[in-house]
Design a protein around this motif. Sequence first.
Motif, PDB file in Angstrom:
ATOM      1  N   ALA A  47     -49.485  95.791  85.328  1.00 23.16           N
ATOM      2  CA  ALA A  47     -48.717  95.105  86.362  1.00 23.16           C
ATOM      3  C   ALA A  47     -48.137  93.820  85.789  1.00 23.16           C
ATOM      4  O   ALA A  47     -48.643  93.287  84.807  1.00 23.16           O
ATOM      5  N   ALA A  48     -47.071  93.339  86.425  1.00 17.73           N
ATOM      6  CA  ALA A  48     -46.471  92.080  86.000  1.00 17.73           C
ATOM      7  C   ALA A  48     -45.882  91.369  87.206  1.00 17.73           C
ATOM      8  O   ALA A  48     -45.586  91.998  88.227  1.00 17.73           O
ATOM      9  N   ILE A  49     -45.710  90.061  87.059  1.00 17.94           N
ATOM     10  CA  ILE A  49     -45.174  89.243  88.155  1.00 17.94           C
ATOM     11  C   ILE A  49     -44.242  88.199  87.580  1.00 17.94           C
ATOM     12  O   ILE A  49     -44.496  87.641  86.502  1.00 17.94           O
ATOM     13  N   SER A  50     -43.153  87.935  88.285  1.00 19.51           N
ATOM     14  CA  SER A  50     -42.198  86.926  87.856  1.00 19.51           C
ATOM     15  C   SER A  50     -42.817  85.534  87.972  1.00 19.51           C
ATOM     16  O   SER A  50     -43.820  85.352  88.673  1.00 19.51           O
ATOM     17  N   TRP A  51     -42.207  84.552  87.313  1.00 14.91           N
ATOM     18  CA  TRP A  51     -42.832  83.238  87.412  1.00 14.91           C
ATOM     19  C   TRP A  51     -42.637  82.640  88.792  1.00 14.91           C
ATOM     20  O   TRP A  51     -43.409  81.782  89.205  1.00 14.91           O
ATOM     21  N   SER A  52     -41.681  83.130  89.537  1.00 15.61           N
ATOM     22  CA  SER A  52     -41.547  82.684  90.923  1.00 15.61           C
ATOM     23  C   SER A  52     -42.638  83.255  91.806  1.00 15.61           C
ATOM     24  O   SER A  52     -42.915  82.738  92.894  1.00 15.61           O
ATOM     25  N   GLY A  53     -43.263  84.344  91.351  1.00 19.13           N
ATOM     26  CA  GLY A  53     -44.274  85.019  92.160  1.00 19.13           C
ATOM     27  C   GLY A  53     -43.690  85.961  93.186  1.00 19.13           C
ATOM     28  O   GLY A  53     -44.432  86.592  93.935  1.00 19.13           O
ATOM     29  N   VAL A  54     -42.380  86.083  93.200  1.00 26.93           N
ATOM     30  CA  VAL A  54     -41.716  86.869  94.238  1.00 26.93           C
ATOM     31  C   VAL A  54     -41.606  88.340  93.871  1.00 26.93           C
ATOM     32  O   VAL A  54     -41.719  89.220  94.722  1.00 26.93           O
ATOM     33  N   VAL A  55     -41.388  88.609  92.600  1.00 29.49           N
ATOM     34  CA  VAL A  55     -41.112  89.981  92.157  1.00 29.49           C
ATOM     35  C   VAL A  55     -42.283  90.507  91.347  1.00 29.49           C
ATOM     36  O   VAL A  55     -42.844  89.804  90.498  1.00 29.49           O
ATOM     37  N   THR A  56     -42.653  91.748  91.611  1.00 30.71           N
ATOM     38  CA  THR A  56     -43.756  92.373  90.889  1.00 30.71           C
ATOM     39  C   THR A  56     -43.332  93.755  90.383  1.00 30.71           C
ATOM     40  O   THR A  56     -42.358  94.340  90.846  1.00 30.71           O
ATOM     41  N   ARG A  57     -44.105  94.239  89.447  1.00 31.77           N
ATOM     42  CA  ARG A  57     -43.883  95.577  88.883  1.00 31.77           C
ATOM     43  C   ARG A  57     -45.235  96.176  88.580  1.00 31.77           C
ATOM     44  O   ARG A  57     -46.149  95.481  88.133  1.00 31.77           O
ATOM     45  N   TYR A  58     -45.367  97.495  88.825  1.00 31.55           N
ATOM     46  CA  TYR A  58     -46.644  98.176  88.603  1.00 31.55           C
ATOM     47  C   TYR A  58     -46.448  99.462  87.823  1.00 31.55           C
ATOM     48  O   TYR A  58     -45.416 100.137  87.942  1.00 31.55           O
TER      49      TYR A  58
END
Length: 126
Positions: A47-58
């Motif tokens: 999983a990953a998350i943008s530095w804004s915390g808004v966008v994620t990926r799994y």
Amino acid sequence: QLQASGGGLVQAGGSLRLSCAASGRAFSNYAMGWFRRSPGKEREFVAAISWSGVVTRYADSVKGRFTISRDKRRTTVYLQMNSLKPEDAAVYYCAAEYFQGRPHYVPEPSVPYGYWGQGTQVTVSS
């Protein structure tokens, strides 16, 4: 520096929450990700998350079961793992990378990360 913690032994169907605390650098402006490696297998994206915390990926294998998030200061990233399966057992690593001017960017799993923490072991008993 990235410090991962929260691993342990859990029964199948159980839950764990991993944490990755970042220090010594402005990691609040870094995209962050979780990867894992099982014995005999290559490291794989989780999983990953943008530095804004808004966008994620799994990864498809964890969608609907795992949730990545980061705290308001954006210096700690969490991986909430529910409905754990024996195949989730692995050493989990957190990673960070900076993407200038792209607060909502989540890199593709194949994009290299420059900073890595030590791993935390997750064991799932069947």
